[in-house]
Design a protein around this motif. Structure first.
Motif, mmCIF file in Angstrom:
data_model
loop_
_atom_site.group_PDB
_atom_site.id
_atom_site.type_symbol
_atom_site.label_atom_id
_atom_site.label_comp_id
_atom_site.label_asym_id
_atom_site.label_seq_id
_atom_site.Cartn_x
_atom_site.Cartn_y
_atom_site.Cartn_z
ATOM 1 N N GLU A 1 3.858 5.644 -2.894
ATOM 2 C CA GLU A 1 5.115 6.290 -3.251
ATOM 3 C C GLU A 1 5.340 6.258 -4.763
ATOM 4 O OE1 GLU A 1 9.819 6.253 -1.956
ATOM 5 O OE2 GLU A 1 8.373 5.128 -0.758
ATOM 6 N N ALA A 2 5.021 5.131 -5.400
ATOM 7 C CA ALA A 2 5.152 5.038 -6.859
ATOM 8 C C ALA A 2 4.280 6.098 -7.529
ATOM 9 C CB ALA A 2 4.759 3.638 -7.335
ATOM 10 N N ASN A 3 3.037 6.212 -7.088
ATOM 11 C CA ASN A 3 2.125 7.206 -7.659
ATOM 12 C C ASN A 3 2.647 8.620 -7.457
ATOM 13 O OD1 ASN A 3 0.334 5.258 -8.585
ATOM 14 N ND2 ASN A 3 -0.991 5.408 -6.795
ATOM 15 N N ALA A 4 3.184 8.899 -6.268
ATOM 16 C CA ALA A 4 3.715 10.238 -5.976
ATOM 17 C C ALA A 4 4.871 10.586 -6.906
ATOM 18 C CB ALA A 4 4.162 10.323 -4.519
ATOM 19 N N PRO B 1 -2.013 -1.250 -11.300
ATOM 20 C CA PRO B 1 -2.620 0.019 -11.702
ATOM 21 C C PRO B 1 -2.342 1.070 -10.627
ATOM 22 C CG PRO B 1 -4.290 -1.398 -10.740
ATOM 23 C CD PRO B 1 -3.010 -2.196 -10.791
ATOM 24 N N GLU B 2 -2.730 2.293 -10.891
ATOM 25 C CA GLU B 2 -2.507 3.377 -9.933
ATOM 26 C C GLU B 2 -3.382 3.245 -8.692
ATOM 27 O OE1 GLU B 2 -3.106 6.885 -12.243
ATOM 28 O OE2 GLU B 2 -1.203 6.657 -13.299
ATOM 29 N N GLN B 3 -4.518 2.602 -8.819
ATOM 30 C CA GLN B 3 -5.432 2.406 -7.699
ATOM 31 C C GLN B 3 -5.705 0.912 -7.529
ATOM 32 O OE1 GLN B 3 -6.333 5.029 -5.799
ATOM 33 N NE2 GLN B 3 -5.087 6.251 -7.177
ATOM 34 N N VAL B 4 -5.641 0.449 -6.293
ATOM 35 C CA VAL B 4 -5.909 -0.946 -5.982
ATOM 36 C C VAL B 4 -6.924 -0.995 -4.855
ATOM 37 C CG1 VAL B 4 -4.899 -3.082 -5.075
ATOM 38 C CG2 VAL B 4 -3.624 -1.725 -6.733
ATOM 39 N N ALA B 5 -7.909 -1.866 -4.968
ATOM 40 C CA ALA B 5 -8.931 -2.005 -3.932
ATOM 41 C C ALA B 5 -8.291 -2.410 -2.607
ATOM 42 C CB ALA B 5 -9.968 -3.042 -4.357
ATOM 43 N N GLU B 6 -8.847 -1.904 -1.508
ATOM 44 C CA GLU B 6 -8.303 -2.167 -0.181
ATOM 45 C C GLU B 6 -8.354 -3.636 0.215
ATOM 46 O OE1 GLU B 6 -10.137 0.285 2.768
ATOM 47 O OE2 GLU B 6 -9.580 2.139 1.752
ATOM 48 N N ASP B 7 -9.253 -4.394 -0.391
ATOM 49 C CA ASP B 7 -9.389 -5.805 -0.026
ATOM 50 C C ASP B 7 -8.727 -6.755 -1.042
ATOM 51 O OD1 ASP B 7 -11.161 -5.353 -2.095
ATOM 52 O OD2 ASP B 7 -12.802 -6.497 -1.196
ATOM 53 N N ARG C 1 0.846 -1.199 0.000
ATOM 54 C CA ARG C 1 0.000 0.000 0.000
ATOM 55 C C ARG C 1 0.881 1.248 0.000
ATOM 56 N NH1 ARG C 1 -2.985 -2.037 5.244
ATOM 57 N NH2 ARG C 1 -0.767 -2.155 5.686
ATOM 58 N N GLU C 2 1.918 1.251 0.850
ATOM 59 C CA GLU C 2 2.850 2.386 0.898
ATOM 60 C C GLU C 2 3.668 2.476 -0.387
ATOM 61 O OE1 GLU C 2 5.279 1.959 4.388
ATOM 62 O OE2 GLU C 2 3.575 2.191 5.754
#
Length: 188
Positions: A46-49, A129-135, A41-42
């Motif tokens: 960081e990759a996205n940032a 992808p840039e967004q990943v579901a929390e579960d 998650r971190e």
């Protein structure tokens, strides 16, 4: 003596240059790999940032296919540039004990996480992808998984396809790859 010196110099110059070194854990270490706490998650944040795509590479000590990738494929200038500039790469040891936290918050040693993800081969590269579901588990969230060693053009084209978000379009990677090779008149 000058002849011996020149012969020695010629031998050194003829030796291949490798972009990676061998770490204490027996895995190849490249300058484009990130040393993180392995909390995906971190790492994704960081990759996205940094405007990069998160990539996990699963490897193991003594893997001849990992060696091939690190010695023959990753040093290719275009691949090396893409990995440095466009990807945030986290290395996972298939049989390691370092804790990894998956996107769903599950924390396990590397070897157990790899088993959880059903990764059977090394190297295995997973792209996100840039967004990943929390579960989501990493193996569920990955937009592409490349198990095993491939040649320079397959690897180049996969990195480009990921960057171009080809997985969102109608052209699957195999067709994209074949088209690029045909356009450039390359036989791989």
């Amino acid at each position: 003596m000058l002849r011996n010196l020149l012969t020695g110099l010629a031998l050194v110059l003829a030796m291949p240059v490798f972009a990676a070194t061998m770490g204490d854990d027996g895995l190849h270490k490249a300058d484009w790999m990130r040393d993180t706490f392995k909390d995906l998650r971190e790492d994704l944040e960081e990759a996205n940032a940094e405007g990069k795509r998160l990539m996990i590479i699963i490897e193991q000590r003594g893997c001849i296919y990992c060696k091939k990738m690190h010695e023959e494929v990753f040093p290719d200038p275009a691949i090396d540039a893409a990995l440095n500039e466009d990807f945030f790469v986290v290395q996972i040891n298939m049989f390691g004990d370092v804790e990894v936290t998956d996107f769903d918050g599950t924390t396990l040693p590397e070897k157990d996480m790899v088993r959880r993800w059903n990764a059977l081969f090394t190297p295995t590269m997973m792209f996100f992808p840039e967004q990943v579901a929390e579960d989501a588990r990493a193996n569920q969230a990955a937009v592409a998984v490349m198990p095993g060693a491939f040649g320079i053009w397959t690897t180049r084209n996969l990195l480009s396809w990921i960057q171009e978000e080809g997985y969102l379009g109608d052209e699957p990677f195999q067709k994209y790859h074949a088209r690029i090779l045909q356009e450039r008149e390359i036989t791989e």
